[in-house]
Design an enzyme around this catalytic site. Sequence first.
Site, mmCIF file in Angstrom:
data_model
loop_
_atom_site.group_PDB
_atom_site.id
_atom_site.type_symbol
_atom_site.label_atom_id
_atom_site.label_comp_id
_atom_site.label_asym_id
_atom_site.label_seq_id
_atom_site.Cartn_x
_atom_site.Cartn_y
_atom_site.Cartn_z
ATOM 1 N N SER A 7 20.042 52.188 11.622
ATOM 2 C CA SER A 7 21.389 52.346 10.955
ATOM 3 C C SER A 7 22.186 53.715 11.378
ATOM 4 C CB SER A 7 21.185 52.308 9.305
ATOM 5 O OG SER A 7 22.406 52.934 8.864
ATOM 6 N N HIS A 32 22.975 48.962 13.427
ATOM 7 C CA HIS A 32 23.236 48.560 12.074
ATOM 8 C C HIS A 32 24.622 49.684 11.671
ATOM 9 C CE1 HIS A 32 22.797 46.714 8.138
ATOM 10 N NE2 HIS A 32 23.043 47.956 7.427
ATOM 11 N N ASP A 34 27.035 50.506 8.902
ATOM 12 C CA ASP A 34 27.257 50.548 7.281
ATOM 13 C C ASP A 34 28.899 50.634 7.106
ATOM 14 O OD1 ASP A 34 24.922 49.782 6.092
ATOM 15 O OD2 ASP A 34 24.074 51.695 7.018
ATOM 16 N N MET A 36 31.649 51.478 4.173
ATOM 17 C CA MET A 36 31.659 51.620 2.714
ATOM 18 C C MET A 36 32.966 52.050 2.456
ATOM 19 S SD MET A 36 28.274 53.717 2.152
ATOM 20 C CE MET A 36 27.005 53.293 2.935
ATOM 21 N N MET A 67 30.138 46.777 2.974
ATOM 22 C CA MET A 67 30.127 47.324 1.823
ATOM 23 C C MET A 67 31.552 47.448 0.976
ATOM 24 S SD MET A 67 26.829 49.395 1.954
ATOM 25 C CE MET A 67 26.595 49.441 3.686
ATOM 26 N N MET A 136 19.030 43.946 -0.005
ATOM 27 C CA MET A 136 19.286 45.585 -0.401
ATOM 28 C C MET A 136 17.993 45.737 -1.101
ATOM 29 S SD MET A 136 21.813 46.732 1.134
ATOM 30 C CE MET A 136 21.334 48.369 0.637
ATOM 31 N N ASP A 174 17.195 46.323 4.017
ATOM 32 C CA ASP A 174 17.656 47.581 4.103
ATOM 33 C C ASP A 174 17.480 48.342 2.984
ATOM 34 O OD1 ASP A 174 19.826 49.351 4.671
ATOM 35 O OD2 ASP A 174 21.257 47.828 4.742
HETATM 36 C C1 DX5 Z 1 22.819 52.002 2.437
HETATM 37 C C2 DX5 Z 1 23.007 51.209 3.691
HETATM 38 C C3 DX5 Z 1 21.866 51.442 4.423
HETATM 39 C C4 DX5 Z 1 21.308 52.908 4.842
HETATM 40 C C5 DX5 Z 1 19.767 52.782 5.052
HETATM 41 O O1 DX5 Z 1 24.057 51.596 1.685
HETATM 42 O O2 DX5 Z 1 23.242 49.922 3.722
HETATM 43 O O3 DX5 Z 1 21.807 50.695 5.682
HETATM 44 O O4 DX5 Z 1 21.731 53.346 6.000
HETATM 45 O O5 DX5 Z 1 19.535 54.177 4.908
HETATM 46 P P1 DX5 Z 1 17.824 54.614 5.016
HETATM 47 O O6 DX5 Z 1 16.926 53.689 5.860
HETATM 48 O O7 DX5 Z 1 17.665 56.149 5.091
HETATM 49 O O8 DX5 Z 1 17.355 54.174 3.543
HETATM 50 ZN ZN ZN Z 2 23.240 48.908 5.578
#
Ligand code: DX5
Ligand code: ZN
Length: 215
Positions: A7, A32, A34, A36, A67, A136, A174
């Site tokens: 990620s 990956h 993310d 937000m 997200m 999640m 994740d």
């Molecule tokens: C959280 C994200 C994840 C995050 C995971 O909202 O969707 O993808 O980057 O990070 P780690 O592996 O550090 O928990």
């Molecule tokens: Zn994620």
Amino acid sequence: MKLIAPSLLAANFNKLGDEVEMINRSEADFVHCDVMDGVFVPNISFGIPIIQAVNQISTKPLDVHLMIVNPDKYIHDFYNAGAAVITVHYEACTHLHRVIQQIKNLGIKASVCLNPHTPVALLEDIISELDMVLLMSVNPGFGGQLFIENTYQKVTALKEMILRRNSKTLIEVDGGVNFEVGEKLYESGADILVAGSFVFNADSPIETIAALKRL
Ligand code: DX5
Ligand code: ZN
């Protein structure tokens, strides 16, 4: 299947290009991303222009985790930016079936994400339409959180549903993944592990990615 999706949220954004090159050289299967919006989750990360830039140098397919509220409005933009997989949240879609068709009609992979409190049973009537399900294992919004143990039984229940429905849906998990968690997730039936801080905070991210694939 044992696939790994580092990620980018945990990458050093001052040298994002180098981080993507590192993933290119690694055994990672996806990047990956993310996204937000500060509304669906209490944090804002990055969006379309960054994904476009990553796509220009990435040799790995982009796994885009949205997200955001109203993801249907932006599916085409993320497709144009280079997404190979688009994941929308179950909790953000009133008309989930329609959004999934919208993604699949573009010829890319469609995936649904469940928050930790959302039961996998809610996917029963859409599972055969899904290329992937993202579970999640932390509350979305931040990297570096502690893995929620209840996720193992969600993976098992989802795997049972997929097999019973004769579906080819892959299970991705994740949040809070490390070697110990990753091993148990693969044993429970997970196919793809997302790993952020565990990879990017490691002395050797490349070796950590390789080791995660060999759990
Ligand atoms: C959280 C994200 C994840 C995050 C995971 O909202 O969707 O993808 O980057 O990070 P780690 O592996 O550090 O928990
Ligand atoms: Zn994620």
